[in-house]
Design an enzyme around this catalytic site. Structure first.
Site, mmCIF file in Angstrom:
data_model
loop_
_atom_site.group_PDB
_atom_site.id
_atom_site.type_symbol
_atom_site.label_atom_id
_atom_site.label_comp_id
_atom_site.label_asym_id
_atom_site.label_seq_id
_atom_site.Cartn_x
_atom_site.Cartn_y
_atom_site.Cartn_z
ATOM 1 N N SER A 24 44.933 -4.301 -15.864
ATOM 2 C CA SER A 24 46.385 -4.390 -15.671
ATOM 3 C C SER A 24 47.148 -3.557 -16.687
ATOM 4 O O SER A 24 46.949 -3.700 -17.890
ATOM 5 C CB SER A 24 46.860 -5.839 -15.818
ATOM 6 N N HIS A 55 48.363 -2.445 -10.199
ATOM 7 C CA HIS A 55 47.046 -1.883 -9.895
ATOM 8 C C HIS A 55 47.199 -0.874 -8.756
ATOM 9 O O HIS A 55 47.586 -1.249 -7.654
ATOM 10 C CB HIS A 55 46.066 -2.977 -9.457
ATOM 11 N N HIS A 77 40.181 -8.872 -7.928
ATOM 12 C CA HIS A 77 40.112 -10.164 -8.609
ATOM 13 C C HIS A 77 39.705 -11.251 -7.632
ATOM 14 O O HIS A 77 40.074 -11.217 -6.454
ATOM 15 C CB HIS A 77 41.481 -10.520 -9.210
ATOM 16 N N TYR A 79 40.904 -14.175 -7.570
ATOM 17 C CA TYR A 79 42.088 -14.913 -7.115
ATOM 18 C C TYR A 79 42.793 -14.244 -5.941
ATOM 19 O O TYR A 79 43.648 -14.848 -5.285
ATOM 20 C CB TYR A 79 43.085 -15.155 -8.264
ATOM 21 N N ALA A 107 43.452 -6.899 -19.459
ATOM 22 C CA ALA A 107 44.522 -7.553 -20.203
ATOM 23 C C ALA A 107 44.087 -9.000 -20.375
ATOM 24 O O ALA A 107 43.511 -9.585 -19.459
ATOM 25 C CB ALA A 107 45.823 -7.478 -19.408
ATOM 26 N N MET A 205 41.258 -13.178 -16.258
ATOM 27 C CA MET A 205 40.899 -13.524 -14.872
ATOM 28 C C MET A 205 40.021 -12.466 -14.218
ATOM 29 O O MET A 205 40.003 -12.343 -12.991
ATOM 30 C CB MET A 205 42.175 -13.709 -14.049
ATOM 31 N N SER A 206 39.315 -11.692 -15.033
ATOM 32 C CA SER A 206 38.502 -10.615 -14.444
ATOM 33 C C SER A 206 37.232 -10.416 -15.258
ATOM 34 O O SER A 206 36.791 -11.323 -15.966
ATOM 35 C CB SER A 206 39.315 -9.319 -14.433
ATOM 36 N N ASN A 229 49.368 -10.990 -24.686
ATOM 37 C CA ASN A 229 50.238 -12.143 -25.001
ATOM 38 C C ASN A 229 49.384 -13.189 -25.691
ATOM 39 O O ASN A 229 48.166 -13.193 -25.524
ATOM 40 C CB ASN A 229 50.797 -12.734 -23.699
HETATM 41 N N1 HPA Z 1 45.653 -15.884 -19.421
HETATM 42 C C1 HPA Z 1 44.863 -15.405 -18.445
HETATM 43 N N2 HPA Z 1 44.822 -14.119 -18.107
HETATM 44 C C2 HPA Z 1 45.637 -13.271 -18.765
HETATM 45 C C3 HPA Z 1 46.479 -13.703 -19.786
HETATM 46 C C4 HPA Z 1 46.506 -15.079 -20.126
HETATM 47 O O1 HPA Z 1 47.230 -15.548 -21.022
HETATM 48 N N3 HPA Z 1 47.143 -12.603 -20.244
HETATM 49 C C5 HPA Z 1 46.699 -11.561 -19.511
HETATM 50 N N4 HPA Z 1 45.778 -11.951 -18.627
#
Ligand code: HPA
Length: 267
Positions: A24, A55, A77, A79, A107, A205-206, A229
């Site tokens: 991402s 993406h 992904h 999801y 990310a 998530m990947s 983050n």
């Molecule tokens: N959690 C899950 N996936 C993410 C996050 C997060 O805080 N930041 C970027 N991808």
């Protein structure tokens, strides 16, 4: 798979040696590729089509830092609703094209309290919390063993190269364990406490499915997380995808230098 490989091979001028998956907000790194062959995923027989924002969804093949690479600008992904085999199909295709090295980026949320948004983390290991595994089902012996070893899922030699390059560039390359969850909801603060307690430094998530398949196929893997983050409950701030993309964009220049340096040191 044979149809997909033939389709890609017919369009190539040089054979790629390294596979690169851009996460991402990091897809623009592929725009550095010289004389690129660009193939949108929707044109490739057998490929799923990416739906998530940020993406682009195409293969970009060509030279990066003197190394022929096959880059995925955008990944699939779990999801999004694809099954594990679909998500990891591009990795199988790389394996079929005789690519031996895979570099994955993503990310991720920071769990380790010494991280800040913008930290670059070299993945040393992962925890699969997706509740499934891309290797479930009959095993094809020509793809890999039934019970693949995951002791060195992230290649120590590649990690050493990454650290050497980071040091030369003056980039503080942190290290840690990546926990892979399905998403798409972000974690709760309680889940983040749990993940910290079990040894995770970052969450996303990947990556985990792709790395399992790459190891099954005997590829050497390097994984890099961009901490976009701090994870839920750490800073008191709420999470959103825009922040993820914004931080990824800020870190891009360092990540770009790091990736180019690593490629340059592979041979
Ligand atoms: N959690 C899950 N996936 C993410 C996050 C997060 O805080 N930041 C970027 N991808």
């Amino acid at each position: 798979m044979k149809e997909t490989i033939n389709y890609i091979q017919d369009r190539l001028t040089t054979m790629p040696e390294v596979g690169l998956v851009l996460g991402s907000g990091l897809g623009v790194l592929a725009e550095e590729i010289i004389d690129p062959v660009i193939i949108p995923y929707e044109d490739i027989p057998g490929f799923p089509v990416s739906t998530v924002e940020g993406h682009a969804g195409r293969l970009i093949i060509g030279e990066l830092s003197g190394v022929p690479v096959m880059t995925m600008q955008g990944r699939f992904h779990y999801y999004e609703g694809y099954d594990m085999q679909k998500i990891t199909f591009p990795i199988r295709v790389m394996q079929g094209l005789d690519i031996k090295t895979l570099i994955v980026t993503n990310a991720a949320g920071g769990i380790n309290l010494t991280f800040t948004p913008g930290t670059i983390m070299l993945i040393t290991d992962h925890i699969n919390l997706m509740g499934t595994n891309p290797l479930i089902g009959p095993n094809l012996a020509q793809f890999g063993p039934r019970f693949p070893d995951m002791t060195q899922a992230y290649c120590p030699r590649l990690r050493a190269i990454a650290q050497k390059v980071a040091q030369e560039l003056g980039i503080n390359l942190r290290e840690g364990v990546y926990a892979g969850l399905t998403g798409p909801s972000y974690e709760t603060p309680a889940e983040i406490k749990f993940l910290r307690a079990i040894g995770a430094d970052a969450v996303g998530m990947s990556t985990v499915p792709e790395v399992i398949v790459a190891n099954h196929g005997g590829m050497k893997v390097l994984g890099i997380s961009c901490i976009t983050n701090m994870a839920a409950g750490v800073s008191g701030q709420r999470l959103n995808h825009d922040e993820v993309i914004e931080t990824a964009n800020k870190v891009r220049d360092n990540l770009r230098s790091l990736l180019l340096g690593i490629l340059n040191n592979l041979r």
